[in-house]
Design an enzyme around this catalytic site. Sequence first.
Site, mmCIF file in Angstrom:
data_model
loop_
_atom_site.group_PDB
_atom_site.id
_atom_site.type_symbol
_atom_site.label_atom_id
_atom_site.label_comp_id
_atom_site.label_asym_id
_atom_site.label_seq_id
_atom_site.Cartn_x
_atom_site.Cartn_y
_atom_site.Cartn_z
ATOM 1 N N SER A 171 0.832 -1.198 0.000
ATOM 2 C CA SER A 171 0.000 0.000 0.000
ATOM 3 C C SER A 171 0.872 1.256 0.000
ATOM 4 C CB SER A 171 -0.969 -0.041 1.170
ATOM 5 O OG SER A 171 -2.154 0.648 0.850
ATOM 6 N N LYS A 195 -21.585 18.340 7.904
ATOM 7 C CA LYS A 195 -20.563 18.737 8.866
ATOM 8 C C LYS A 195 -20.295 17.583 9.836
ATOM 9 C CE LYS A 195 -17.772 21.312 11.267
ATOM 10 N NZ LYS A 195 -16.429 21.580 10.738
#
Length: 316
Positions: A119, A171
């Site tokens: 990765s 949010k």
Amino acid sequence: MDQSAIADRRQLRRKLTFWRVAAILVAAIAGFAAITWNWQAASIEDHVAHVSITGIIKDDEELLQRLDRIAKNDRAKALVVSITSPGGTTYGGEVIYKALRKVAEKKPVVSDVRTLAASAGYMIATAGDTIIAGDSSITGSIGVIFQYPQLSELMDKLGVSLEEIKSAPLKAEPSPFHPASEDAKAMIRRMVDDSFAWFVDLVAERRKLPREEALRLADGSIYTGRQALQAKLVDRLGGTDEIRDYLETRKVGRSLPMVDYEPPRRSGLFGFGLDSADWLKGLVGLGFGPSEALEKLGGEKLFLDGLVSVWQVGRD
């Protein structure tokens, strides 16, 4: 116990303390001399710089500074980066990748894939001018993941609720305190897809692969070194000899010493490095030192902020 026996014991204790302190000073002087010699050698003679990148990859300012010093040091004729990492934050891999490419603008860079470079670890490896891996090294796992805990069911069982007032629906989403809305999932998906596309483009560019081929390899699969060689994710199999063979093709002599550019020791008790403080604790019988304590308390997993490019074995 008579007075003479007490006096003898006190004298013996003073002698023991003296020799313990003397041993600490000798070790500190030897360590300082070794570090000084290492950096003097790096500054006065031609050499091959060596950096190890291990563990979880994060934004590491100290490592970036080391790489910058290597880039600017004309005595460092090449850089070998040994990688043993399951990955880490995508951003952490990105900035280290870019720093390695800056080094490569001035001198050869070899990526040395050890046990595991997956990765973000593989992302860093692609910065090298060549990638050398072991037959049984593990690499690949090209991809991005965003994880967050979900505590809503536990809170329900405990009879705990969380009230919130937000400026907008997205949010602070996704939240661990309630299931993510479809809009929140779509927002995170767009972030993951965009970062993934950047990662795939980087692999395609650095490995000179058609994007379709890079995309096919970027399904999250991990590969042995032998498989990665066949898939053109690495350039050759081997170790030190193969690294030296490659550097010779770049006019870097085989006889040049390899100098480790190590991170500075963290300061500890009375200016000694933290390792010295740990050794002191063991010497005077106070059990394991702070470094071991942190390892014991740290646990096996880390929560990493932001988008993550990391591979780990699943657990039942």
